[in-house]
Design an enzyme around this catalytic site. Structure first.
Site, mmCIF file in Angstrom:
data_model
loop_
_atom_site.group_PDB
_atom_site.id
_atom_site.type_symbol
_atom_site.label_atom_id
_atom_site.label_comp_id
_atom_site.label_asym_id
_atom_site.label_seq_id
_atom_site.Cartn_x
_atom_site.Cartn_y
_atom_site.Cartn_z
ATOM 1 N N ASP A 195 46.066 32.810 40.645
ATOM 2 C CA ASP A 195 45.748 33.994 39.830
ATOM 3 C C ASP A 195 44.780 33.520 38.751
ATOM 4 O O ASP A 195 44.567 32.313 38.571
ATOM 5 C CB ASP A 195 47.027 34.565 39.187
ATOM 6 C CG ASP A 195 46.743 35.787 38.315
ATOM 7 O OD1 ASP A 195 45.846 36.585 38.664
ATOM 8 O OD2 ASP A 195 47.397 35.946 37.268
ATOM 9 N N SER A 196 44.242 34.472 38.012
ATOM 10 C CA SER A 196 43.364 34.111 36.903
ATOM 11 C C SER A 196 44.155 33.495 35.746
ATOM 12 O O SER A 196 43.601 32.760 34.943
ATOM 13 C CB SER A 196 42.635 35.362 36.411
ATOM 14 O OG SER A 196 43.591 36.352 36.075
ATOM 15 N N GLY A 245 39.217 40.416 35.618
ATOM 16 C CA GLY A 245 39.142 41.868 35.791
ATOM 17 C C GLY A 245 37.943 42.555 35.172
ATOM 18 O O GLY A 245 37.640 43.697 35.510
ATOM 19 N N CYS A 264 46.518 37.851 42.672
ATOM 20 C CA CYS A 264 45.668 38.507 41.687
ATOM 21 C C CYS A 264 45.065 39.724 42.388
ATOM 22 O O CYS A 264 44.436 39.574 43.440
ATOM 23 C CB CYS A 264 44.567 37.536 41.255
ATOM 24 S SG CYS A 264 43.309 38.262 40.188
ATOM 25 N N THR A 294 42.678 41.634 41.336
ATOM 26 C CA THR A 294 41.221 41.657 41.208
ATOM 27 C C THR A 294 40.591 40.788 42.297
ATOM 28 O O THR A 294 39.653 41.206 42.988
ATOM 29 C CB THR A 294 40.814 41.136 39.809
ATOM 30 O OG1 THR A 294 41.589 41.816 38.823
ATOM 31 C CG2 THR A 294 39.347 41.353 39.552
ATOM 32 N N GLU A 316 49.381 38.054 28.394
ATOM 33 C CA GLU A 316 49.054 36.645 28.131
ATOM 34 C C GLU A 316 49.549 36.230 26.738
ATOM 35 O O GLU A 316 49.736 35.050 26.463
ATOM 36 C CB GLU A 316 47.536 36.421 28.231
ATOM 37 C CG GLU A 316 46.978 36.501 29.654
ATOM 38 C CD GLU A 316 47.132 35.199 30.456
ATOM 39 O OE1 GLU A 316 47.153 34.113 29.845
ATOM 40 O OE2 GLU A 316 47.231 35.284 31.696
ATOM 41 N N CYS A 330 48.172 44.982 38.977
ATOM 42 C CA CYS A 330 47.747 43.743 38.313
ATOM 43 C C CYS A 330 48.999 42.891 38.194
ATOM 44 O O CYS A 330 50.050 43.401 37.779
ATOM 45 C CB CYS A 330 47.177 44.060 36.931
ATOM 46 S SG CYS A 330 46.800 42.584 35.959
ATOM 47 N N THR A 331 48.893 41.626 38.561
ATOM 48 C CA THR A 331 50.109 40.804 38.602
ATOM 49 C C THR A 331 50.625 40.450 37.202
ATOM 50 O O THR A 331 51.703 39.882 37.074
ATOM 51 C CB THR A 331 49.871 39.518 39.419
ATOM 52 O OG1 THR A 331 48.678 38.888 38.954
ATOM 53 C CG2 THR A 331 49.756 39.827 40.895
ATOM 54 N N HIS A 332 49.861 40.792 36.173
ATOM 55 C CA HIS A 332 50.366 40.612 34.812
ATOM 56 C C HIS A 332 51.331 41.740 34.398
ATOM 57 O O HIS A 332 52.051 41.594 33.422
ATOM 58 C CB HIS A 332 49.204 40.607 33.813
ATOM 59 C CG HIS A 332 48.446 39.315 33.738
ATOM 60 N ND1 HIS A 332 47.617 38.891 34.741
ATOM 61 C CD2 HIS A 332 48.396 38.363 32.772
ATOM 62 C CE1 HIS A 332 47.075 37.729 34.386
ATOM 63 N NE2 HIS A 332 47.528 37.386 33.204
HETATM 64 N N1 DGL Z 1 46.310 39.129 37.284
HETATM 65 C C1 DGL Z 1 45.000 39.703 37.505
HETATM 66 C C2 DGL Z 1 45.120 40.825 38.538
HETATM 67 O O1 DGL Z 1 46.149 40.979 39.182
HETATM 68 C C3 DGL Z 1 44.348 40.327 36.301
HETATM 69 C C4 DGL Z 1 44.004 39.504 35.136
HETATM 70 C C5 DGL Z 1 42.525 39.354 34.923
HETATM 71 O O2 DGL Z 1 41.835 40.313 34.536
HETATM 72 O O3 DGL Z 1 42.094 38.236 35.135
HETATM 73 O O4 DGL Z 1 44.174 41.567 38.728
#
Ligand code: DGL
Length: 278
Positions: free
Chosen positions: A15-16, A48, A82, A84, A161, A197-199
């Site tokens: 992931d990012s 993103g 992720c 994105t 984050e 979004c995984t966050h």
């Molecule tokens: N976790 C990323 C996703 O699922 C998003 C975070 C980012 O913007 O890097 O899209």
């Protein structure tokens, strides 16, 4: 009879940032025997807000670093944890690697279509994920009659984050995003909201609360971590002997911060986070 692999399966996940640990947590809980190597590309977060071509380049570099390790068994699967990167880079990754590459969008779309009764599905995600139309397409492939309503909520990535999972600033941001959106009559009919979004799974409590407050009804929140885990379970049969798999964590920057905030997403314990350069 299911064929058992001769050695325990290892998967690569990226992931990012720390958000992908929601996927690692779900996979580790359901398939504890699996070895998992996770990379958070913290040096280049967020993905993103970047262009699709930049996201593809980052995803290719992150995957190459994760799956290439001399003297090791090849990974059994790559999980793009992720949305994105799943929205932009899956075709390029699938063309590159001989093993299965799983994204989070198809499983999330399947779970949403299975859950909705009203046929109105909401999706929240990053600007790039929403602009890609990937969920709209994936859901339309499964159920052309479903109506998909998407909203970019990029600020939620920074709040996750920051570790502000149940914080007044996060609640204010969620309300500021959702109130005008849910005022649109068709959007108000959503009974299912994809956390695209995984966050975002760390915000489930706030999302349930704010949505119920605005609309007077609850919605099903679709967390693609659960959906991708089911897919992995089908793909990788459990070993004959029970074992506990290793979870290795890598990040491209600020490993101390990664360990501190990541520990809120997934019990890292005293495991160290290895710094790597792409
Ligand atoms: N976790 C990323 C996703 O699922 C998003 C975070 C980012 O913007 O890097 O899209």
């Amino acid at each position: 009879m299911i064929a058992r692999p001769s050695s325990p399966a290892r998967i690569a996940v990226f992931d990012s940032g720390v958000g992908g640990l929601t996927v690692v947590g779900a996979v580790h809980a359901a398939l504890p025997w699996l070895d998992i190597r996770f990379l958070g590309d913290t040096a280049r977060l967020p993905y993103g807000t970047k262009s699709a071509s930049t996201v593809v380049r980052y995803a290719m570099q992150a995957s190459a670093a994760l799956v290439q390790s001399e003297g090791e068994e090849p990974v059994s699967a790559l999980v793009v944890a992720c949305n994105t990167a799943s929205a932009c880079a899956l075709p390029a990754l699938r063309e590159t690697y001989p093993f299965p590459v799983l994204g989070v969008i198809e499983p999330g779309a399947q779970a949403a279509v299975a859950a909705t009764r009203s046929g109105h599905i909401g999706v929240i995600g990053t600007e790039r994920t929403v602009a890609s139309g990937a969920y709209t397409e994936a859901i339309a492939d499964l159920d052309p009659s479903a109506r998909v309503h998407s909203l970019a909520t990029p600020l939620l990535v920074s709040l996750a984050e920051e570790g502000w999972f149940d914080h007044p600033a996060t609640e204010a941001a969620v309300r500021a995003y959702l109130q005008p959106w849910l005022a649109i009559p068709a959007v108000r009919d959503i009974d299912t909201l994809v956390l695209g979004c995984t966050h975002y799974p760390v915000f489930k409590a706030i999302l349930h609360r704010v949505i119920a407050e605005i609309t007077g009804h609850d919605v099903v929140l679709v967390d693609s971590a659960q959906a991708v885990t089911r897919r992995l379970r089908e793909l990788l049969p459990a070993p004959a002997e029970p074992r506990t798999g290793r979870v290795e964590l890598l990040a491209t920057d600020a490993v101390d911060r990664f360990a501190r905030v990541g520990g809120l997403f997934f019990p890292i314990g005293d495991a160290s986070v290895q710094l790597i350069d792409l």
